[in-house]
Write a protein that holds these residues in place. Sequence first.
Motif, PDB file in Angstrom:
ATOM      1  N   ARG A 175       0.666  -1.195  -0.085  1.00  0.00           N
ATOM      2  CA  ARG A 175       0.028   0.019  -0.088  1.00  0.00           C
ATOM      3  C   ARG A 175       0.852   1.309  -0.098  1.00  0.00           C
ATOM      4  O   ARG A 175       0.653   2.196  -0.727  1.00  0.00           O
ATOM      5  N   LEU A 179       1.177   4.070  -2.755  1.00  0.00           N
ATOM      6  CA  LEU A 179       0.919   5.648  -2.495  1.00  0.00           C
ATOM      7  C   LEU A 179       2.036   6.311  -2.950  1.00  0.00           C
ATOM      8  O   LEU A 179       1.703   7.512  -3.094  1.00  0.00           O
ATOM      9  N   LEU A 306      -1.204   8.504   8.291  1.00  0.00           N
ATOM     10  CA  LEU A 306      -1.749   8.115   7.135  1.00  0.00           C
ATOM     11  C   LEU A 306      -3.241   7.094   7.570  1.00  0.00           C
ATOM     12  O   LEU A 306      -4.097   7.170   6.671  1.00  0.00           O
ATOM     13  N   ASP A 309      -5.963   9.572   8.404  1.00  0.00           N
ATOM     14  CA  ASP A 309      -6.404  10.414   7.202  1.00  0.00           C
ATOM     15  C   ASP A 309      -7.199   9.554   6.012  1.00  0.00           C
ATOM     16  O   ASP A 309      -7.580   9.951   5.054  1.00  0.00           O
ATOM     17  N   ARG A 311      -5.829   7.194   4.671  1.00  0.00           N
ATOM     18  CA  ARG A 311      -5.022   6.696   3.423  1.00  0.00           C
ATOM     19  C   ARG A 311      -4.678   5.213   3.283  1.00  0.00           C
ATOM     20  O   ARG A 311      -4.116   4.455   2.367  1.00  0.00           O
ATOM     21  N   VAL A 312      -4.628   4.455   4.716  1.00  0.00           N
ATOM     22  CA  VAL A 312      -4.065   3.342   4.711  1.00  0.00           C
ATOM     23  C   VAL A 312      -5.315   2.637   5.719  1.00  0.00           C
ATOM     24  O   VAL A 312      -5.514   3.050   6.965  1.00  0.00           O
ATOM     25  N   ASP A 313      -5.718   1.572   5.333  1.00  0.00           N
ATOM     26  CA  ASP A 313      -6.572   0.747   6.083  1.00  0.00           C
ATOM     27  C   ASP A 313      -5.986  -0.495   6.999  1.00  0.00           C
ATOM     28  O   ASP A 313      -5.394  -1.383   6.333  1.00  0.00           O
TER      29      ASP A 313
END
Length: 348
Positions: A175, A179, A306, A309, A311-313
């Motif tokens: 991931r 990104l 991140l 926000d 942007r990373v699960d």
Amino acid sequence: MERVVQFTGPRQVEVAEHESAPLPAGHLRVRTRYSGVSAGTELTAYRGTNPYLTRTWDPDARLFRDGAAGIEYPVAGWGYSEVGEVTEVSPELVGTPGIPATGDLVWGIWGHRSEGIVPAERMTGHTLSPGLEPLAGAFARVGAIALNAVLAADLHLGEDVAVFGQGVIGLLTTRLAQLSGADVTAVDALDGRLATAQAYGAVRGLNARTDAVAERIREATGGRGADVAIEISGVYPALHEALRSVAVGGRVVASGFYQGDGSGLRLGDEFHHNRAQLICSQIGGVPPQLAGRWTVERLQQTFLKLVADGRVDVKSLVSHVVPAADAADAYALLDERPGDALQIVLEF
């Protein structure tokens, strides 16, 4: 009473109880809520393969010394991904700016134990952000390991990167590389993990058991090979295949924790003839060229931002939340049936 998960011998786990210790000056007492289990470093102690069990690390010489073990069984309280609630603050620290207060949720490293007594300076800035679920804090360290590997890879927009190993850290690496602007090929021996990797941004997945990985990567890149390969599984044949997969002068970041002799790694083959760069990434420090701007603390804080926000699960990576009393079952699952688990978290 304090409960501590410990290894009493290879593949032997127990939960021991001890009297809680008084709080020293300059420390916080934290009641653990969650503690993430490492499927890499921790399993080396669980299995009995960790080098510290047979040799001693000399921090001044930066060498392992034969003749004595650096650690011995029982190995108590391993773990480096904890989240908990501050229950006591050393009196002289109460009200100090930046120091967590009683009742705050914090993340850090104090091992698989029901409470941690942690130096306050190590917890500065470690209060969990209001927008983060408590479980997310258990990913600060593993996320930092993945981010460190990506920074060591020195990725550039539009480059091709192969990530070998799609466990928790490998998926996070996939991931973060995506990104960073890379096209990611995910490599693993488990098809289920490859499917998850594509959900995390990989453009393709290759099965290490059934696919000709290096050949497929070269086909996908017009014969050139990957610009970068990140090897995160800690398996020597995977490191060898990573070296086979990169372009002439390409970089291979070795971020796995390799055990024993390097069976399956042949450095006289593609590594030599393609002049590949082999770089080690280890969470004890950041890439040397970034040491003026980055620290391990910044890695952890950046990763959690991140996550905050969106942007990373990380939530979907938690496959099991296990009561600490059942820790032995959790380790057996990771050891014997790795395809059935991703991130296991102990709940205290």
